[in-house]
Design an enzyme around this catalytic site. Structure first.
Site, PDB file in Angstrom:
ATOM      1  N   CYS A  32      -9.484 -12.148 -78.191  1.00 43.30           N
ATOM      2  CA  CYS A  32      -8.624 -11.239 -77.799  1.00 43.30           C
ATOM      3  C   CYS A  32      -9.184 -10.008 -76.585  1.00 43.30           C
ATOM      4  CB  CYS A  32      -8.483 -10.172 -78.857  1.00 43.30           C
ATOM      5  SG  CYS A  32      -7.878  -8.700 -78.675  1.00 43.30           S
ATOM      6  N   CYS A  35      -9.402  -6.522 -77.152  1.00 44.31           N
ATOM      7  CA  CYS A  35     -10.505  -6.082 -78.159  1.00 44.31           C
ATOM      8  C   CYS A  35     -11.851  -5.839 -77.518  1.00 44.31           C
ATOM      9  CB  CYS A  35     -10.427  -7.414 -78.986  1.00 44.31           C
ATOM     10  SG  CYS A  35      -9.355  -7.613 -80.174  1.00 44.31           S
TER      11      CYS A  35
END
Length: 325
Positions: A32, A35
């Protein structure tokens, strides 16, 4: 060393929800992108706000801890959940830095025993007195902890990071509460001078600096450290200055404090020439001397008040630094 706990099992997570008053949880995935982008912000909050059994920061990999992710209906990454007394208090989906910071600080202030959060009062810690200048916030969390440096500090006292810790100094705590705790302040070593380098995660507009100094009362004046008196401030330096180097560079602002400048919490507010501190990537604070005849200076906390800006542009910041050479 990071204070963030990497969750490796549902049992570990459940145990933390029971043992810690507040558990801040980052549900993420290795693949991600958002993230990874917000991870440094999360680590900064963890480093500055973690408190044993009060505030715990954890990370949960949704691919390896599918049971935990499913239990809490995690459908997007990153998702941040803040648990209070084991129950979900706040949920934030996406890499929204400001929402994350505001939510965590609000609950962190409550965990310290205050009735209002960082966002409400702007203080970030209920031990301080007075209100912040209108329109400005506590932006101390923008300090890059990994880059902090302090010269001429006595190693028997707290490290440089205690200076930007939002917790109540032990110097303001009474009796058994403060007894036995680590020395959460710094003192100069060979003489009264201290040199502090504070780099920031983004460019800042710095309005005010607050310095807390809580020398103890003692009969032997030679053993009592002094409060800072003369402080020279240098913005946008690429690194910490040496003491001799500072003597050759004009400070952007020099402030002299007197006894009347210190409030009931041992804090003095340093109002900066705001026009000189509009695009600041770092600050060097040079404590030149102390208010007294001693040989040591003590500093407990430093707070930065102003506005946050964008991520640093190295080219622009280099030009700003040249203005102060």
């Amino acid at each position: 060393m990071s204070k963030t706990v990497q969750i490796s099992s549902p049992a570990q997570f459940d145990a933390l929800l029971k043992s810690s008053k507040i558990v801040v949880t980052d549900f993420y995935a290795d693949w991600c992108g958002p993230c990874k982008a917000i991870a440094p912000v999360y680590e900064q909050l963890s480093a500055s706000l973690s408190r044993p059994n009060h505030i715990t920061f954890v990370k949960v990999n949704v691919d390896t801890q599918k049971e935990i992710a499913a239990k809490h209906n995690i459908t997007a990454m990153p998702t941040f959940m803040i648990f209070k007394q084991g129950q979900v208090d706040t949920e934030i989906q996406g890499a929204d830095r400001r929402k994350l910071q505001d939510a965590v600080k609000k609950l962190a202030a409550e965990a310290e025993g205050g009735s209002s959060g960082f966002g409400a009062s702007g203080s970030g810690s209920n031990w301080r007195t007075g209100d912040l200048p209108r329109g400005y916030n506590d932006i101390t969390d923008q300090v890059d902890l990994k880059g902090l440096e302090l010269l001429n500090a006595d190693s028997e006292f707290g490290g440089v990071r205690v200076l930007v810790d939002p917790s109540k100094p032990t110097g303001l705590q009474k009796g058994k509460v403060a007894a036995g705790k680590e020395k959460d302040w710094v003192e100069s070593d060979t003489d009264e001078q201290l040199m502090l380098f504070m780099p920031f995660q983004s460019t800042l507009k710095v309005h005010t600096l607050q310095i807390t100094s809580l020398p103890p009362t003692a009969k032997d004046d030679e053993e009592v450290p002094m409060r800072p008196k003369t402080i020279q401030i240098y913005p946008n330096r690429a690194h910490i200055l040496g003491f001799e180097e500072a003597d050759d560079i004009p400070a952007t602002q020099s402030i002299t404090l007197s006894e009347k400048d210190w409030d009931s919490t041992g804090t003095a507010s340093l109002s900066l020439r705001f026009v000189k501190f509009q695009n600041v990537s770092s600050l060097v604070l040079f404590i030149v001397d102390g208010d007294g005849e001693g040989e040591r200076v003590r500093v407990d906390r430093i707070r930065i008040i102003g506005e946050t800006g964008e991520k640093r542009d190295p080219g622009k910041l280099e030009k700003v630094g040249e203005d102060h050479d």
